[in-house]
Design an enzyme around this catalytic site. Structure first.
Site, PDB file in Angstrom:
ATOM      1  CG  ASN A  11     -10.762 -16.316 -23.927  1.00  0.00           C
ATOM      2  OD1 ASN A  11     -10.236 -16.689 -24.970  1.00  0.00           O
ATOM      3  ND2 ASN A  11     -10.595 -16.934 -22.765  1.00  0.00           N
ATOM      4  CE  LYS A  13     -12.973 -19.663 -22.505  1.00  0.00           C
ATOM      5  NZ  LYS A  13     -13.539 -20.344 -21.362  1.00  0.00           N
ATOM      6  CG  HIS A 101      -8.156 -18.456 -19.395  1.00  0.00           C
ATOM      7  ND1 HIS A 101      -8.677 -19.704 -19.160  1.00  0.00           N
ATOM      8  CD2 HIS A 101      -9.212 -17.629 -19.582  1.00  0.00           C
ATOM      9  CE1 HIS A 101     -10.000 -19.638 -19.215  1.00  0.00           C
ATOM     10  NE2 HIS A 101     -10.355 -18.382 -19.466  1.00  0.00           N
ATOM     11  CD  GLU A 103     -10.709 -22.472 -20.595  1.00  0.00           C
ATOM     12  OE1 GLU A 103     -10.314 -21.990 -21.677  1.00  0.00           O
ATOM     13  OE2 GLU A 103     -11.880 -22.333 -20.184  1.00  0.00           O
ATOM     14  CD  GLU A 173     -11.824 -15.366 -16.660  1.00  0.00           C
ATOM     15  OE1 GLU A 173     -12.740 -15.040 -17.409  1.00  0.00           O
ATOM     16  OE2 GLU A 173     -10.930 -16.152 -17.003  1.00  0.00           O
ATOM     17  N   GLY A 179     -17.723 -21.172 -18.001  1.00  0.00           N
ATOM     18  CA  GLY A 179     -18.358 -22.108 -18.926  1.00  0.00           C
ATOM     19  C   GLY A 179     -19.406 -22.995 -18.274  1.00  0.00           C
ATOM     20  CB  SER A 219     -21.372 -17.951 -16.555  1.00  0.00           C
ATOM     21  OG  SER A 219     -20.858 -19.261 -16.680  1.00  0.00           O
TER      22      SER A 219
END
Ligand code: PGA
Length: 258
Positions: A11, A13, A101, A103, A173, A179, A219
């Site tokens: 991904n 992003k 996701h 985000e 996730e 991240g 991560s």
């Protein structure tokens, strides 16, 4: 363990313009070989502006990397400034689309019911959703991580038939691991991925739960992928930062060689 082909997904992003994207995919393809593709499916999820360029590279060079998108709108067409429909993605030969996701959920306030509508729109255009679920650190500390994931799955999969659910990918996730460099331990990741499978069993039955592929994300790096992949209920990884460079993403896809 059921025979599920692993899926390693990158991904990107909001990284890599289309020139950088072409270079990245070419360099990735030089590092992967037929054995790698037969062992696992590999997908890249670049920004929308890169999709057509990457599609052209993959098809003209016969590279079996699957093209993926990071997001879509649930409507077919209309006055939705800035959005992209699943029909448009299908035309670019996109195979997999990430939905839900964290985000998108946290920054853009996407709800479970919107995510459910997006998953259905993805199926309508013959692509596969990668549905992301996961808890915040506060939810984990409060002991409600499993409840949160169960609600995300119950609502996210509402009204989707068993066969379709079985063909889906669910990415677990934990938000606190995305991240941050903090990965869930392989045992914690396994426990939550097994929980995802158990929720699918309750929603769509045992056979469907055995078919569905469950990815871990948060991560993932070349140094931790092998141990994560050795867990029974982890069938792949959704990789952010470490998927931006060809060499590290190739090493992740080649985790079995470690
Ligand atoms: P990360 O991102 O690998 O950089 O933690 C994962 C993701 O957001 O899918």
């Amino acid at each position: 363990m059921a025979d599920r082909k692993p899926l390693i997904s990158g991904n990107w992003k909001m990284h890599h313009n289309h020139f950088e994207a072409i270079q990245m995919v070419q360099s990735l393809s030089y590092q992967l070989n037929a054995d790698d593709y037969s062992h696992c499916d590999i997908s890249v999820h670049p920004p929308f502006t890169d999709l057509r360029s990457i599609q052209t590279v993959l098809e003209s060079d016969n590279i079996p990397i699957l093209l993926g998108a990071q997001h879509c709108h649930e409507q077919e067409k209309g006055a939705y400034t800035g959005e992209v429909s699943t029909g448009m993605l299908e035309k670019l030969n996109v195979k997999l689309v990430i939905v839900g996701h964290s985000e998108r959920r946290e920054i853009f306030n996407e709800t479970n019911s919107q995510i459910n509508a997006k998953a259905k729109a993805i199926f309508k255009h013959h692509m596969t959703p990668i549905l992301c679920v996961g808890e915040t650190l506060d939810e984990r500390d409060a002991g409600i991580a499993k409840d949160k994931v169960k609600i995300q799955l119950d609502e996210g999969l509402q009204g989707i038939g068993k066969d379709r659910v079985g063909s889906m990918v669910i990415a677990y996730e934990p938000i606190w691991a995305i991240g941050t460099g903090a990965t869930a331990t392989p045992e914690d990741a396994q426990e939550m991925c097994a929980h995802v499978r158990d929720c699918i069993r309750q929603i769509s039955g045992k056979a469907t739960a055995e078919m569905v592929r469950v990815q871990y994300g948060g991560s993932v790096k070349p140094v931790n992928i092998a141990e994560l992949m050795s867990q029974d209920d982890i069938d792949g990884a959704l990789v952010g930062g470490a998927a931006l460079e060809a060499e590290s993403f190739a090493r992740i896809a080649q985790y079995r060689l470690q």
